[in-house]
Design an enzyme around this catalytic site. Structure first.
Site, PDB file in Angstrom:
ATOM      1  N   SER A 213      59.541 -26.344  71.230  1.00  0.00           N
ATOM      2  CA  SER A 213      59.144 -25.514  70.087  1.00  0.00           C
ATOM      3  C   SER A 213      57.636 -25.572  69.872  1.00  0.00           C
ATOM      4  O   SER A 213      57.002 -26.597  70.115  1.00  0.00           O
ATOM      5  CB  SER A 213      59.849 -26.036  68.827  1.00  0.00           C
TER       6      SER A 213
ATOM      7  N   THR B 246      60.156 -16.221  69.306  1.00  0.00           N
ATOM      8  CA  THR B 246      61.103 -16.240  68.187  1.00  0.00           C
ATOM      9  C   THR B 246      60.741 -15.128  67.207  1.00  0.00           C
ATOM     10  O   THR B 246      59.630 -15.081  66.684  1.00  0.00           O
ATOM     11  CB  THR B 246      61.110 -17.615  67.500  1.00  0.00           C
TER      12      THR B 246
HETATM   13  C1  LIG Z   1      66.281 -28.836  63.129  1.00  0.00           C
HETATM   14  C2  LIG Z   1      66.117 -27.482  63.725  1.00  0.00           C
HETATM   15  C3  LIG Z   1      64.841 -27.013  64.005  1.00  0.00           C
HETATM   16  C4  LIG Z   1      64.675 -25.757  64.588  1.00  0.00           C
HETATM   17  N1  LIG Z   1      63.410 -25.336  64.929  1.00  0.00           N
HETATM   18  C5  LIG Z   1      63.253 -24.178  65.606  1.00  0.00           C
HETATM   19  C6  LIG Z   1      61.990 -23.807  66.101  1.00  0.00           C
HETATM   20  O1  LIG Z   1      61.011 -24.518  65.939  1.00  0.00           O
HETATM   21  N2  LIG Z   1      61.895 -22.626  66.759  1.00  0.00           N
HETATM   22  C7  LIG Z   1      62.975 -21.805  66.966  1.00  0.00           C
HETATM   23  O2  LIG Z   1      62.834 -20.744  67.568  1.00  0.00           O
HETATM   24  N3  LIG Z   1      64.197 -22.167  66.534  1.00  0.00           N
HETATM   25  C8  LIG Z   1      64.369 -23.328  65.876  1.00  0.00           C
HETATM   26  N4  LIG Z   1      65.618 -23.703  65.469  1.00  0.00           N
HETATM   27  C9  LIG Z   1      66.782 -22.865  65.799  1.00  0.00           C
HETATM   28  C10 LIG Z   1      67.370 -23.272  67.148  1.00  0.00           C
HETATM   29  O3  LIG Z   1      66.523 -22.915  68.203  1.00  0.00           O
HETATM   30  C11 LIG Z   1      68.723 -22.614  67.400  1.00  0.00           C
HETATM   31  O4  LIG Z   1      68.613 -21.228  67.168  1.00  0.00           O
HETATM   32  C12 LIG Z   1      69.846 -23.170  66.516  1.00  0.00           C
HETATM   33  O5  LIG Z   1      69.687 -24.553  66.341  1.00  0.00           O
HETATM   34  C13 LIG Z   1      71.196 -22.901  67.156  1.00  0.00           C
HETATM   35  O6  LIG Z   1      72.223 -23.336  66.348  1.00  0.00           O
HETATM   36  P1  LIG Z   1      72.961 -24.765  66.519  1.00  0.00           P
HETATM   37  O7  LIG Z   1      72.043 -25.789  65.948  1.00  0.00           O
HETATM   38  O8  LIG Z   1      74.199 -24.577  65.714  1.00  0.00           O
HETATM   39  O9  LIG Z   1      73.214 -24.988  67.997  1.00  0.00           O
HETATM   40  C14 LIG Z   1      65.798 -24.950  64.867  1.00  0.00           C
HETATM   41  C15 LIG Z   1      67.079 -25.440  64.585  1.00  0.00           C
HETATM   42  C16 LIG Z   1      67.243 -26.695  64.030  1.00  0.00           C
HETATM   43  C17 LIG Z   1      68.634 -27.193  63.762  1.00  0.00           C
END
Ligand SMILES: Cc1cc2nc3c(=O)[nH]c(=O)nc-3n(C[C@H](O)[C@H](O)[C@H](O)COP(=O)(O)O)c2cc1C
Length: 382
Positions: free
Chosen positions: A104, A153
């Site tokens: 990320s 994103t």
């Molecule tokens: C703690 C956390 C931080 C996240 N940070 C980002 C990020 O920095 N950039 C991004 O594109 N998605 C981020 N996401 C979304 C994830 O890339 C992903 O879409 C999501 O976690 C998928 O769902 P799941 O946790 O149920 O597998 C984050 C998700 C979580 C849980």
């Protein structure tokens, strides 16, 4: 520990509350976060018997790259706060396993940190800030680190409110108020790890973005800097500047999927950011079929949101996803046991996927399709 739920329980005991909650949270009422998981349970699999189950294979490709199974690690911010040097450890676990790791923009370990401990290319996720020089520089750094895909994103131009983070006073590094000191003091192994590393802030940003010298200005900077004017036009210059494989993440609508396909990107990810942005939006799995229908013949469709087992992976593949991502499952593994915990999360999912595929009567993951899903007589398939 046999399931992702076991890893979650262990992580809860090992990670300070503010960081565990950061992972285990969605926006506002968390209804979309809950629906992401719950809607998987409603999809039933079709059991087949007395078929040859030998020589099974989960190997596949995502954007042309070979993967041991079609499950990549999703980009997650502050991963180095779940466990010291978290991004570096998760990247190593993914590399050893043979699946892509996505770093990320809002990571603790930098692009260069991760590159220094891996030998194969990883993927880099881009948030677009108003300071386009900084964005261009991030893209160039990802290129220099030999990243093999850029993931843009699209669903976080402004932040969905997450009540737990506000109540917890989340920051990186953590503040030293009595509440935060208590949360950390009760997690001694986590503290020891953090004392043993110098990586405790947003290292892709600190020292790289203009005017960011200390942490208080950094948090102000991140709140101010995400660009609310980001548009489809910007995808063009990002694509051009990057010049490699491009994935657009955060598509939840067929119309947006068509726009994304028209950009010439290599893949989209059907995603609602793990329920962390627009609460009240549908679960990712419920919109996957209509998006595959709309653009599946023009662009590779990937999926994330709510996967907690290999069975969920199979269901997403059956509904047309070419690849999937896990966010929280690997974060819980990381919090529970560092690199070995991430490895365990991947192993758990692999075993579940492998056995489920076999019990549905197939031996090769390429054969996952709608015919593996149970359709009650007289009812349409999900
Ligand atoms: C703690 C956390 C931080 C996240 N940070 C980002 C990020 O920095 N950039 C991004 O594109 N998605 C981020 N996401 C979304 C994830 O890339 C992903 O879409 C999501 O976690 C998928 O769902 P799941 O946790 O149920 O597998 C984050 C998700 C979580 C849980």
């Amino acid at each position: 520990m046999l399931t992702i739920a076991d890893l979650k329980q262990r992580a809860r005991r090992r990670v300070p509350k503010m960081f565990f909650d950061y992972a285990d949270s969605g926006a506002w009422t968390e209804s979309t976060y809950r629906a992401n998981e719950a809607d998987f349970a409603a999809i039933k699999l079709r059991q087949r018997v007395l078929v040859d189950m030998t020589n099974r294979s989960l190997e596949s490709t995502m954007i042309g790259q070979t993967v041991a199974m079609p499950v990549a690690l999703a980009p997650t911010g502050l991963t180095g706060m779940q466990h010291a040097d978290g991004e570096m450890l998760a990247a190593q676990a993914a590399e050893e396993f043979g699946v892509p790791f996505t770093l990320s923009t809002m990571s603790i370990c930098s692009i260069e940190d991760v590159a220094s401990v891996t030998t194969k290319p990883f993927w880099f996720q881009l948030y677009v800030m108003k300071d386009r020089d900084f964005v261009a520089n991030l893209i160039d750094r990802a290129k220099a680190a030999n990243c093999s895909a850029l993931m843009l994103t699209a669903d976080l131009q402004i932040l969905g409110q997450r009540h737990k983070d506000l109540r917890n006073g989340l920051s990186a590094p953590p503040k030293f108020t009595p509440k935060h000191i208590w949360q950390m003091a009760t997690r001694p192994a986590w503290c020891m790890g953090m004392l043993g590393t110098s990586r405790r802030t947003f290292r892709n940003i600190a020292g790289h973005a203009k005017g960011v010298t200390d942490l208080s200005s950094l948090s102000a900077w991140t709140a101010e800097q995400f660009d609310p004017q980001l548009s489809w036009k910007d995808v063009e210059w990002i694509k051009e500047r990057w010049g490699g494989k491009l994935i657009i993440k955060g598509i939840l609508d067929a119309e947006d999927a068509r726009m994304a396909a028209a950009t010439g990107a290599d893949a989209i990810i059907v995603s609602n950011h793990g329920g962390r942005q627009l609460d009240g939006a549908p679960s990712s799995i419920s919109v996957l079929p209509e998006i595959v229908d709309a653009v599946g013949d023009r662009i590779e469709v990937h999926f994330d949101g709510g996967i907690r087992s290999g069975q969920d992976v199979l269901k997403a593949l059956c509904l047309g996803a070419k690849g999937t991502y896990i966010g929280r499952p690997f974060l819980y593994g990381l919090g529970a046991g560092g690199k070995a915990g991430v490895r365990l999360a991947l192993d758990i999912i692999r075993k579940e996927l492998d056995v489920t595929l076999a019990l549905c009567g197939k031996r090769n993951i390429a054969d996952a399709g709608p015919d593996l899903l149970y359709k009650a007589p007289g009812k349409a398939a999900p």
